[in-house]
Scaffold this motif. Structure first.
Motif, PDB file in Angstrom:
ATOM      1  N   ASN A 146       5.918   3.640  -1.865  1.00  0.00           N
ATOM      2  CA  ASN A 146       4.491   3.587  -2.198  1.00  0.00           C
ATOM      3  C   ASN A 146       3.567   3.705  -0.990  1.00  0.00           C
ATOM      4  OD1 ASN A 146       5.191   0.843  -1.412  1.00  0.00           O
ATOM      5  ND2 ASN A 146       3.215   0.187  -2.234  1.00  0.00           N
ATOM      6  N   VAL A 176       9.301  -0.886  -1.742  1.00  0.00           N
ATOM      7  CA  VAL A 176       7.852  -0.915  -1.940  1.00  0.00           C
ATOM      8  C   VAL A 176       7.238  -1.923  -0.986  1.00  0.00           C
ATOM      9  CG1 VAL A 176       7.843  -0.143  -4.344  1.00  0.00           C
ATOM     10  CG2 VAL A 176       8.069  -2.583  -3.849  1.00  0.00           C
ATOM     11  N   TYR A 194      -1.773   3.751   0.711  1.00  0.00           N
ATOM     12  CA  TYR A 194      -1.074   2.818  -0.180  1.00  0.00           C
ATOM     13  C   TYR A 194      -1.235   3.259  -1.627  1.00  0.00           C
ATOM     14  CZ  TYR A 194      -0.575  -1.572  -2.881  1.00  0.00           C
ATOM     15  OH  TYR A 194      -0.250  -2.538  -3.801  1.00  0.00           O
ATOM     16  N   HIS A 195      -0.133   3.237  -2.379  1.00  0.00           N
ATOM     17  CA  HIS A 195      -0.172   3.524  -3.817  1.00  0.00           C
ATOM     18  C   HIS A 195       0.336   2.312  -4.595  1.00  0.00           C
ATOM     19  CE1 HIS A 195      -1.247   7.738  -3.320  1.00  0.00           C
ATOM     20  NE2 HIS A 195      -0.254   7.897  -2.461  1.00  0.00           N
ATOM     21  N   PRO A 197       2.353  -0.143  -6.432  1.00  0.00           N
ATOM     22  CA  PRO A 197       3.815  -0.233  -6.467  1.00  0.00           C
ATOM     23  C   PRO A 197       4.404  -0.235  -7.870  1.00  0.00           C
ATOM     24  CG  PRO A 197       2.853  -2.327  -5.777  1.00  0.00           C
ATOM     25  CD  PRO A 197       1.745  -1.334  -5.809  1.00  0.00           C
ATOM     26  N   ILE A 200       4.525   3.533  -9.016  1.00  0.00           N
ATOM     27  CA  ILE A 200       5.516   4.217  -8.183  1.00  0.00           C
ATOM     28  C   ILE A 200       6.921   3.768  -8.559  1.00  0.00           C
ATOM     29  CG2 ILE A 200       6.426   4.376  -5.830  1.00  0.00           C
ATOM     30  CD1 ILE A 200       4.028   6.152  -6.205  1.00  0.00           C
TER      31      ILE A 200
END
Length: 304
Positions: A146, A176, A194-195, A197, A200
């Motif tokens: 992520n 993650v 940042y994505h 978690p 993802i």
């Protein structure tokens, strides 16, 4: 549980429990026909190479890489089908990091036979360039799904996941990490994006199960065990996803007497474990898979 009480109970009892808290040593899952996979893990070691001094008020004589090496070596003799994993914050905490910048930590983890690790917020303490400079010293992969490193020196250097083959079992491991903004200086992580978690994780797990055909799926999480707020943590991650068998956590320095058994988005059981910090505990999870690859497991925390 207070740390000292936890250590005394763990050391005395050698706790091994299965999903749902039932003992599995005599169950059919521990039979000769079952495939047996052992997962050994640490988190938040924070550059603690040496044991704590015997005079230390909190951790007298505990921890240390040499003793962990012996434990890992002996357990691998017992079951060669073992993976050694870490949930991040490998760096920062002793003068070893200040002087060597992470070189010693990665070299020793390689010597101990670590198979993979994820990235904690303190692993950016020498900047993203400092982390990149130490990667050649790691004979294992850093995994994170992520963090988008596309516009950084780590582009292409960090894998989202890795598949391991042990004893006829395919094991998918992914990582993650926690939101860096507000926790780490922007100049340290630079253009890292940042994505979420949860989203993802769902994507990665689907790929691990459907494309890679993994029998076991393990998440290395540096999110923290549990928060009262809406902030994502290991327990929330477990409840909002499916097909993860084990979440190995970090960041919150949580001592768990045994793995927490919680439910995923489909109501199925997930193990969540974390072993404090500074390398004073080694986590052990034993999975048994029957002829249909149905999974059951038991866990222990071992005093180093």
């Amino acid at each position: 549980m207070k740390r000292r009480d936890f250590i005394q109970k763990t050391a005395a009892a050698g706790i091994f429990t299965g999903i749902g808290g039932t003992a599995l040593l005599s169950s059919s899952f521990a039979s000769a026909e079952a495939k047996h996979i052992t997962i050994l893990h640490t988190n938040d070691v924070h550059s603690h190479i040496d044991p704590f001094p015997t005079s230390d008020d909190s951790y007298p004589g505990q921890g240390g890489v040499a003793k962990r090496y012996t434990l890992i070596k002996n357990i691998k003799k017992e079951n060669p089908n073992a993976l050694v994993l870490d949930a991040g914050d490998i760096f920062q905490g002793t003068p070893y990091f200040n002087f060597y910048g992470g070189e010693l930590e990665f070299k020793l983890m390689s010597k101990l036979g670590y198979d993979a690790a994820t990235i904690g917020n303190h692993d950016f303490d020498n900047g993203i360039g400092g982390l990149h400079a130490q990667l050649p010293n790691a004979k294992f992969n850093l995994l994170n799904a992520n963090y988008d490193f596309s516009n950084t020196v780590l582009d292409g250097q960090i894998k989202p996941y890795q598949v391991f083959h042990k004893g006829g079992v395919k094991i998918g491991v992914f990582g993650v990490g926690i939101q860096l903004q507000g926790l780490v200086s922007k100049k340290m992580y630079k253009e890292t994006v940042y994505h979420d978690p949860v989203n993802i994780s769902q994507d990665i797990v689907k790929k691990l199960k459907e494309t890679e055909k993994c029998d076991l799926v393990i998440c290395l999480s540096h999110l923290g065990y549990s928060y009262e707020s809406d902030k994502i943590d290991d327990l929330k991650l477990a409840s909002q996803t499916k097909n993860i068998d084990l979440i190995i956590g970090g960041h919150s320095h949580t001592f768990l007497e045994k793995p927490t058994v919680t439910k995923n988005a489909e109501g199925k059981e997930v193990l969540v474990n974390q072993v404090g910090w500074a390398g004073i505990m080694l986590g052990r999870i034993d999975f048994y898979l029957d002829h249909a690859n149905k999974v059951n497991g038991k866990g222990a925390s071992i005093l180093v």
